[in-house]
Structure formats: C-alpha cells, structure tokens
Design a protein around this motif. Structure first.
Motif, mmCIF file in Angstrom:
data_model
loop_
_atom_site.group_PDB
_atom_site.id
_atom_site.type_symbol
_atom_site.label_atom_id
_atom_site.label_comp_id
_atom_site.label_asym_id
_atom_site.label_seq_id
_atom_site.Cartn_x
_atom_site.Cartn_y
_atom_site.Cartn_z
ATOM 1 N N ARG A 74 0.810 -1.215 0.000
ATOM 2 C CA ARG A 74 0.000 0.000 0.000
ATOM 3 C C ARG A 74 0.843 1.264 0.000
ATOM 4 O O ARG A 74 0.302 2.363 0.005
ATOM 5 C CB ARG A 74 -0.908 0.026 1.235
ATOM 6 C CG ARG A 74 -2.083 -0.890 1.063
ATOM 7 C CD ARG A 74 -3.347 -0.439 1.690
ATOM 8 N NE ARG A 74 -3.595 0.972 1.717
ATOM 9 C CZ ARG A 74 -4.096 1.618 2.768
ATOM 10 N NH1 ARG A 74 -4.374 0.976 3.876
ATOM 11 N NH2 ARG A 74 -4.328 2.899 2.704
ATOM 12 N N GLU A 99 -5.917 0.278 -1.978
ATOM 13 C CA GLU A 99 -6.284 -1.064 -1.503
ATOM 14 C C GLU A 99 -7.071 -1.900 -2.498
ATOM 15 O O GLU A 99 -7.578 -2.968 -2.137
ATOM 16 C CB GLU A 99 -7.104 -1.015 -0.206
ATOM 17 C CG GLU A 99 -6.416 -0.522 1.011
ATOM 18 C CD GLU A 99 -7.381 -0.464 2.187
ATOM 19 O OE1 GLU A 99 -7.908 -1.517 2.599
ATOM 20 O OE2 GLU A 99 -7.607 0.648 2.690
ATOM 21 N N GLU A 103 -7.805 -5.854 -1.870
ATOM 22 C CA GLU A 103 -9.191 -6.305 -1.735
ATOM 23 C C GLU A 103 -9.528 -7.386 -2.753
ATOM 24 O O GLU A 103 -10.173 -8.381 -2.427
ATOM 25 C CB GLU A 103 -10.149 -5.122 -1.859
ATOM 26 C CG GLU A 103 -10.113 -4.201 -0.651
ATOM 27 C CD GLU A 103 -10.980 -2.967 -0.820
ATOM 28 O OE1 GLU A 103 -11.790 -2.904 -1.773
ATOM 29 O OE2 GLU A 103 -10.841 -2.054 0.021
ATOM 30 N N ASP A 106 -8.107 -10.447 -1.670
ATOM 31 C CA ASP A 106 -8.626 -10.764 -0.335
ATOM 32 C C ASP A 106 -7.503 -11.062 0.656
ATOM 33 O O ASP A 106 -7.523 -12.066 1.368
ATOM 34 C CB ASP A 106 -9.608 -11.938 -0.413
ATOM 35 C CG ASP A 106 -10.430 -12.077 0.865
ATOM 36 O OD1 ASP A 106 -10.567 -11.082 1.605
ATOM 37 O OD2 ASP A 106 -10.919 -13.193 1.116
ATOM 38 N N ALA A 108 -6.258 -8.434 2.848
ATOM 39 C CA ALA A 108 -6.157 -7.271 3.736
ATOM 40 C C ALA A 108 -6.024 -7.713 5.185
ATOM 41 O O ALA A 108 -6.606 -8.708 5.611
ATOM 42 C CB ALA A 108 -7.375 -6.368 3.587
ATOM 43 N N ASP A 110 -5.242 -5.859 9.377
ATOM 44 C CA ASP A 110 -5.161 -4.647 10.191
ATOM 45 C C ASP A 110 -4.188 -4.868 11.347
ATOM 46 O O ASP A 110 -4.051 -5.985 11.847
ATOM 47 C CB ASP A 110 -6.534 -4.303 10.784
ATOM 48 C CG ASP A 110 -7.592 -4.080 9.727
ATOM 49 O OD1 ASP A 110 -7.258 -3.541 8.661
ATOM 50 O OD2 ASP A 110 -8.753 -4.453 9.973
ATOM 51 N N HIS A 117 -4.746 0.050 9.118
ATOM 52 C CA HIS A 117 -5.789 -0.818 8.580
ATOM 53 C C HIS A 117 -5.614 -0.997 7.075
ATOM 54 O O HIS A 117 -5.202 -0.079 6.371
ATOM 55 C CB HIS A 117 -7.171 -0.232 8.874
ATOM 56 C CG HIS A 117 -7.388 0.002 10.338
ATOM 57 N ND1 HIS A 117 -7.740 -1.005 11.197
ATOM 58 C CD2 HIS A 117 -7.269 1.121 11.091
ATOM 59 C CE1 HIS A 117 -7.830 -0.517 12.421
ATOM 60 N NE2 HIS A 117 -7.554 0.773 12.379
ATOM 61 N N GLY A 118 -5.963 -2.185 6.606
ATOM 62 C CA GLY A 118 -6.012 -2.437 5.175
ATOM 63 C C GLY A 118 -4.678 -2.629 4.490
ATOM 64 O O GLY A 118 -4.579 -2.419 3.285
#
Length: 159
Positions: A74, A99, A103, A106, A108, A110, A117-118
């Motif tokens: 990220r 993200e 996503e 799948d 992700a 935290d 997060h993400g």
C-alpha cells in the motif's frame, strides 16, 4: 480468497520501477509470465525488507525460468522507489495505495493496536500466461516469510 486454480484478478496500478509507470496484469502476462506477486505489509519494515531482499538475492532463479517478480504494498510509488533504491532491488514494486488489489486478492489485514488498517497480508501468488493462479500462499502472521524454494518451484512449474 484467491486460491490455486482461480483466475487471477486483473488490475491496473502504479509501478515503481525507478520511475513511475502503469502496470496492468493482463497486459504483462504474455511477455512476463509466470508472474510472481509478492504482497507485503509495508516498505522499510524489518521483515518486509528481509523478504524483498531475499527475492532480490534469488532473482537469478526466477530469471532462469523467465518468471517476473513484483512486490505489492500500500505504500506510495515514491516510497517504493526509495525502498527499491536503498535495497538495490532490481524488480518492480506495485503501489496499491487505494487497496483495490489487496481487496481483489482478499489479503487485507489490520494492525489495530497501531491504528493501521487495510495493509497486505504477507502473501505470494504465481500466475501463469493464461492468467491462472498456479500457486498461492497467504500468512496470517506478518512475521512469517514465504518458503522461497516453494515459490521458485511454482514459478518453474508455471513456466
């Protein structure tokens, strides 16, 4: 979650390769497959740096089977270019700042205690020229690195 045998989700994202260009997975499959996508939580962190440097150290094995390695995180493409430069990485790093790729795959996760997060779970996908995922590995433990010999073997099998 994307698994072995699935069609790899296509995506377009910025590529940090010393410059910043656009990367679209489907456009690269014909010339660069098998493609190894190595997702990592964040540049300049200890385990992520070790992982990307290990891929760099083993790059010749991937080159031998005409596989192409990309890291995915990220971080901004500008951060990733600095990370590449400081660690002398010769492969490109894909910036998934929004993200979308994380996503789609799948992966992700935290770090609630840090308020982060993400970010990407440490994970690796090998994608063949037909766009099929021929190898997948996803860790729920950000401190665990992939089995590099398995990834190399998967890339060779997908070639």
């Amino acid at each position: 979650m994307v698994d072995t045998g699935d069609a790899a989700p296509d995506f377009t994202a910025p590529l940090a390769n010393g410059d910043v260009t656009s990367f679209t997975l489907s456009d690269r499959l014909e010339d660069e497959a098998p493609i190894v996508l190595a997702f990592f939580p964040g540049a300049f962190t200890s385990v992520c740096t070790d992982e990307m440097c290990t891929f760099q150290d083993r790059l010749a094995a991937f080159d031998d089977v005409d596989a192409t390695v990309y890291g995915v995180s990220r971080d901004t493409p500008f951060t990733l270019n600095e990370f590449r430069a400081q660690n002398e990485l010769e492969f490109g790093l894909i910036s998934d700042l929004n993200e979308a790729v994380i996503e789609e795959y799948d992966v992700a996760m935290d770090f609630d205690d840090l308020g982060v997060h993400g970010v990407a779970k440490r994970s690796v996908f090998v994608i063949d020229a037909d766009g099929e995922v021929t190898y997948s590995w996803v860790s729920d433990d950000p401190g665990v690195e992939p089995e590099y010999d398995e990834v190399e073997a998967a890339a060779e099998d997908a070639a």
